[in-house]
Design an enzyme around this catalytic site. Structure first.
Site, short mmCIF file in Angstrom:
data_model
loop_
_atom_site.label_atom_id
_atom_site.label_comp_id
_atom_site.label_asym_id
_atom_site.label_seq_id
_atom_site.Cartn_x
_atom_site.Cartn_y
_atom_site.Cartn_z
CE LYS A 171 0.94 4.95 8.45
NZ LYS A 171 0.93 4.14 7.25
CG ASP B 104 5.75 3.68 1.02
OD1 ASP B 104 6.06 4.37 2.01
OD2 ASP B 104 4.58 3.54 0.60
CE1 TYR C 88 -3.65 2.56 0.64
CE2 TYR C 88 -2.38 3.27 2.55
CZ TYR C 88 -3.42 3.47 1.66
OH TYR C 88 -4.24 4.57 1.80
C1 LIG Z 1 0.27 4.67 5.82
C2 LIG Z 1 1.04 4.42 4.58
C3 LIG Z 1 0.98 5.29 3.48
C4 LIG Z 1 -0.01 6.42 3.40
O1 LIG Z 1 0.22 7.38 4.38
P1 LIG Z 1 -0.99 8.37 4.78
O2 LIG Z 1 -0.33 9.34 5.70
O3 LIG Z 1 -2.04 7.53 5.40
O4 LIG Z 1 -1.45 9.01 3.52
C5 LIG Z 1 1.83 5.07 2.42
N1 LIG Z 1 2.68 4.04 2.43
C6 LIG Z 1 2.76 3.17 3.45
C7 LIG Z 1 3.75 2.05 3.40
C8 LIG Z 1 1.93 3.32 4.55
O5 LIG Z 1 1.96 2.43 5.53
#
Ligand SMILES: *Cc1c(COP(=O)(O)O)cnc(C)c1O
Length: 439
Positions: free
Chosen positions: A267, A239, A144
């Protein structure tokens, strides 16, 4: 456990917001319950509006590595608030945060701050496309990267050659340049590169996949991605929105010793405030506006409250790691929980303070394996834990997170409750039989 106030708020909320929530997984739909409305949180505990206390293993989906409301972070945020909430102009703390990130993650030669992980990955991909002059990208099934149009795809019926939108409202033309490969499957990546020579701008991957539960890269997989992207002149994007500062101070790239061209962070980097970052090689990032032709902007980007929370959080992580070996400690606590989950028959994947217990007998190495989980059983497990004061993700396909604030006492309590699940289930099965005999 009474949740009357929560229930009445939920009934109001569903009239005002889709599903009563501002992000889908909060709706508890996959575990057949009403959302619990939270009121405050401190350390490893979160409290709902009815006054119930839970030991929290969601940790706001990752940011809460220090536990909730760390006094130093709260103090830094209060101080920053006194100076003003937003200026729309550069501030010194953006440099401080950028230097800290660069110090911990040297591949971040040049970076840009944004407000969400979605923005970071979307902008990183745009930059990779601008830099290479190519349109196609490769992502992995089950990874994701936020909710931007081009990333909401699933593999089409002719898997590996086409992909189709995985959300209504996304035109097929927006996803036709997104190719989908399979996690831990080198061959699927090789085939895509061979079929699309000189057309692939980038490969984006979660170096540890933490949005299909937790799936670890098999030995050599990340190294392979490094080699093949080098070979074809494509940009490798890690990511690390979840893994950054979670797997260690230098993220998964330090842990696995594989250096990507670009990285996205989110995060933890905002210490609980909306903040994310994308960056990487100078020669790539110089393509971003205003010095380059890749446009990207944000009214609240690099916000002073968020930078204050981020700097303080990273400072505390560094200090705790030096003083007490924070990441080893986190791993040890998490391993204790993992052993309890295994004891009740779950399939457990863990790295550091990230873990997932799947309700399946099968080893989980990719999305297909994860899908073998018995989600009904997970829903029962979730409800049982919640009713016993343990708050975990309301979905089988989300990770559990531990924090520095999780006390040994609370870990032991959690393990006891987890291990009791088997007895409770036997009890449930027994009463179901009795119910049937009554009919
Ligand atoms: C949470 C997440 C996102 C998206 O971040 P948001 O701040 O919710 O838009 C993108 N990549 C990864 C791996 C994530 O866990």
């Amino acid at each position: 456990m009474r949740q009357d106030m929560s229930e009445s708020l939920y009934q109001k909320a569903v009239k005002l917001m889709p599903g009563g929530v501002n992000s889908p997984v909060r709706a508890f739909l996959s575990v057949n319950r009403s959302s619990v409305f939270m009121e405050r949180a401190k350390g490893d505990k979160i409290y709902d509006v009815d006054g119930n206390e839970y030991i929290d293993y969601v940790c706001s989906w990752g940011p809460g590595i220090l536990g909730h409301s760390h006094p130093k972070v709260i103090e830094a945020v209060k101080e920053a608030c006194e100076r003003g909430l937003t200026f729309g102009a550069p501030t010194r703390n953006e440099i401080v945060l950028a230097e800290m990130i660069q110090g911990l993650m040297p591949s971040m030669e040049v970076m840009r701050m944004v407000n969400s992980g979605t923005e970071a990955t979307m902008s990183a991909i745009r930059t990779a496309r601008g830099y290479t002059g190519r349109d196609k990208i490769i992502k992995f099934k089950g990874c994701y990267h936020g909710h931007s149009d081009g990333l909401l795809v699933k593999a089409g019926s002719a898997a590996l050659t086409s992909s189709v939108p995985d959300s209504a409202g996304v035109p097929a033309s927006y996803t036709e340049n997104t190719l989908v490969a399979f996690y831990n499957d080198k061959k699927s990546v090789e085939e895509l590169f061979e079929k699309n020579k000189d057309e692939i701008a980038c490969v984006i991957v979660e170096p540890i996949a933490a949005n299909m539960g937790v799936v670890l890269p098999e030995e050599g997989f990340l190294e392979f991605l490094r080699e093949i992207t080098n070979k074809y002149g494509a940009v490798l994007i890690f990511d690390e929105v979840i893994t950054g500062f979670r797997i260690g101070l230098g993220g998964a790239q330090e842990y696995y010793k594989v250096t990507p061209d670009m990285t996205t962070l989110g995060k933890i980097v905002g210490g609980g405030m909306p903040m994310a970052v994308y960056g990487g090689k100078k020669e790539i990032m110089e393509h971003v506006s205003p010095i380059g032709k890749v446009y990207q902007a944000g009214t609240l980007s690099g916000n002073p409250i968020a930078t204050a929370a981020g700097i303080t959080t990273l400072c505390l992580l560094v200090k705790k790691e030096e003083k007490e070996g924070l990441y080893k400690k986190l791993e040890k606590k998490t391993t204790r929980i993992a052993s309890s989950l295994r004891k009740i028959g779950l399939q457990v994947n863990q790295k550091g303070s990230l873990l997932c217990g799947y309700c399946t007998k099968q080893e989980v190495k990719n999305y297909e394996d994860a899908l073998t989980s018995d989600t009904k059983k997970y829903a029962e497990f979730f409800s049982y834990l919640l009713d016993n004061g343990i708050y975990v993700a309301p979905s089988q396909f989300e990770a559990m997170f531990l924090s520095d604030a999780h006390s040994d006492e609370d870990i032991e309590k959690t393990c006891r409750i987890i291990e009791d699940f088997v007895t409770v289930q036997v009890g449930l099965a027994h009463s179901a039989v009795q119910d049937r005999m009554k009919d």
